[in-house]
Write a protein that holds these residues in place. Sequence first.
Motif, PDB file in Angstrom:
ATOM      1  N   UNK A  23      -2.343   0.423   0.111  1.00 22.79           N
ATOM      2  CA  UNK A  23      -0.967   0.279  -0.037  1.00 22.79           C
ATOM      3  C   UNK A  23      -0.228  -0.991   0.322  1.00 22.79           C
ATOM      4  N   UNK A  24      -0.825  -1.193   1.444  1.00 20.82           N
ATOM      5  CA  UNK A  24      -0.330  -2.298   2.426  1.00 20.82           C
ATOM      6  C   UNK A  24      -0.967  -3.424   1.465  1.00 20.82           C
ATOM      7  N   UNK A  25      -2.078  -3.755   1.093  1.00 21.05           N
ATOM      8  CA  UNK A  25      -2.726  -4.972   0.539  1.00 21.05           C
ATOM      9  C   UNK A  25      -1.732  -5.378  -0.499  1.00 21.05           C
ATOM     10  N   UNK A  26      -1.330  -4.554  -1.409  1.00 27.07           N
ATOM     11  CA  UNK A  26      -0.119  -5.218  -2.562  1.00 27.07           C
ATOM     12  C   UNK A  26       1.028  -5.472  -1.826  1.00 27.07           C
ATOM     13  N   UNK A  27       1.676  -4.699  -0.787  1.00 29.85           N
ATOM     14  CA  UNK A  27       2.923  -5.026  -0.389  1.00 29.85           C
ATOM     15  C   UNK A  27       2.916  -6.277   0.121  1.00 29.85           C
TER      16      UNK A  27
END
Length: 502
Positions: free
Chosen positions: A364-368
């Motif tokens: 989730x952090x990668x895209x955020x």
Amino acid sequence: MKKYLTLNFDYISPKNIKGLKAKTLILGTYEGGKLNQFMQELSSASNGVLKKILDRKDITGRPGDGLYIPSLTNIGAERLYLVGCGKKGKKLSKEEVHKIFNRFIAYAISSKEEACTFIIPNLKVEKEDDDWLLQQLGMLAENNMYIYNPKLGKKNVTPNKLKRITVSYDSRKKTTTLKRSLKNGQIIGKGSNAAKDLANLPGNICTPSYIAKASRQVARKYSSLSCKVLGEKEMKKLGMDCLLSVGAGSVQESKLICLSYKGSKTKKRPYILVGKGITFDTGGISLKPGGAMDEMKFDMCGAASVFGTLQVVAELKLPINVIGIIASAENMPGSKATKPGDVVKTMSGLTVEVLNTDAEGRLVLADALTYSKRFNPKTVIDIATLTGACIIALGKSTTGLMSNDDKLASEILKAGKTASDLAWQLPIWDIYKKDLDSNFADIANIGGRAGTITAACFLSRFTEDLSWAHLDIAGTAWYQGKAKGASGRPVPLLSQYLINKS
Ligand code: BES
Ligand code: MN
Ligand code: ZN
């Protein structure tokens, strides 16, 4: 839950202490058996009681030592407590200062009165000044007042009656700056409490949609804050398949929540905070073992710290721009869930082989993090309960810090020291990066033995042109055992970092 404390700074002179109509008076005393001016006044009014107490060594005066004196004749206060403050003029460690202040606050709360007065003698601290002391006092007071009370049917929550603390501190500094520092500390404490409130809610209430609703609510409260929420459809359009793969097995809709604070009129580049907001982490198809799985409701503590820090920034009216981005999903198994071996595409274009669905935070952090680039940020800090390995490396007291920018890292370490919210840096050298090689995609989502570092290495693939730091709060975000509950960390560290940038 919502309990507001009034903290006032007021210089009280020894001459007025006898008549002071405080319900509860808490008086600091140095080590060494001498009466200070306040104690002299009180003691001579009441047959030398305090002198007797010191002569008998009923209180040593060591930092945090304490004594309750139920009643004294001829003085205005109804209850009196003494708190040891160490040797006069001798430098205290920060831990000793915390012991002293925590004792003051614990007495204030346990006296069961609505109002109390602290008389604190001058304290010297390693490397810090009087403003630091009062900021710590304000923060600790608010922090220790916290009670989880969401009215979910738990009986016998002991009510906390304390409403007002008047602080008198012996200092040569101007009262106005001391007042400000006490207030600032209190604001940071309130921000931590806001984070705790959100994080302590159970997973069936605190869903991604709930965090979105709570964020819209705070944005309504402050005119300097605005909130924008992206749902699954919007994220799909942006190509955030990697983030979406985490919530694929859940009926709860994933959300990307942006809370923006505008404190600078000019178009200054923003500081960005990105929070991991997994509202429950079952591990997905790579299901976690059952023991203590309830604690995985805390897997949104990174998001909660972003939520709390933006309130601090708005309350302090800092002259900078800050954007909080919360990547929120529920990680569940199910027939639509992502499976080990699945390959997903990130918003940046890199493909990821999901070898373990329990390594979902980084997904989730990668895209955020990729999304954060559109704001041309000055710095980006992500905050995540990312790896159990971080608890093995640093324990429950210290947050893991990893960064691609040494200057940013040292600023964060310093902010943590000032705020008494400590972090320690781990390396993310290239030698670790090959651990994420995949035969079927650009990178795998797990690999190697240094779990905390390889997780950060994964994130670093999405932050190459940013000044970026990652905080792994797996150990520090909540307490276990009898004191189970969110800690509110690292709201103090993040707030201090942004204060230092203002
Ligand atoms: N949320 C957990 C990390 C965690 C575990 C934090 C326990 C606090 C306490 C994270 O999503 C996770 O499951 N990480 C895995 C990664 C592994 C599969 C490479 C872990 O740490 O076991
Ligand atoms: Mn997980
Ligand atoms: Zn997780």
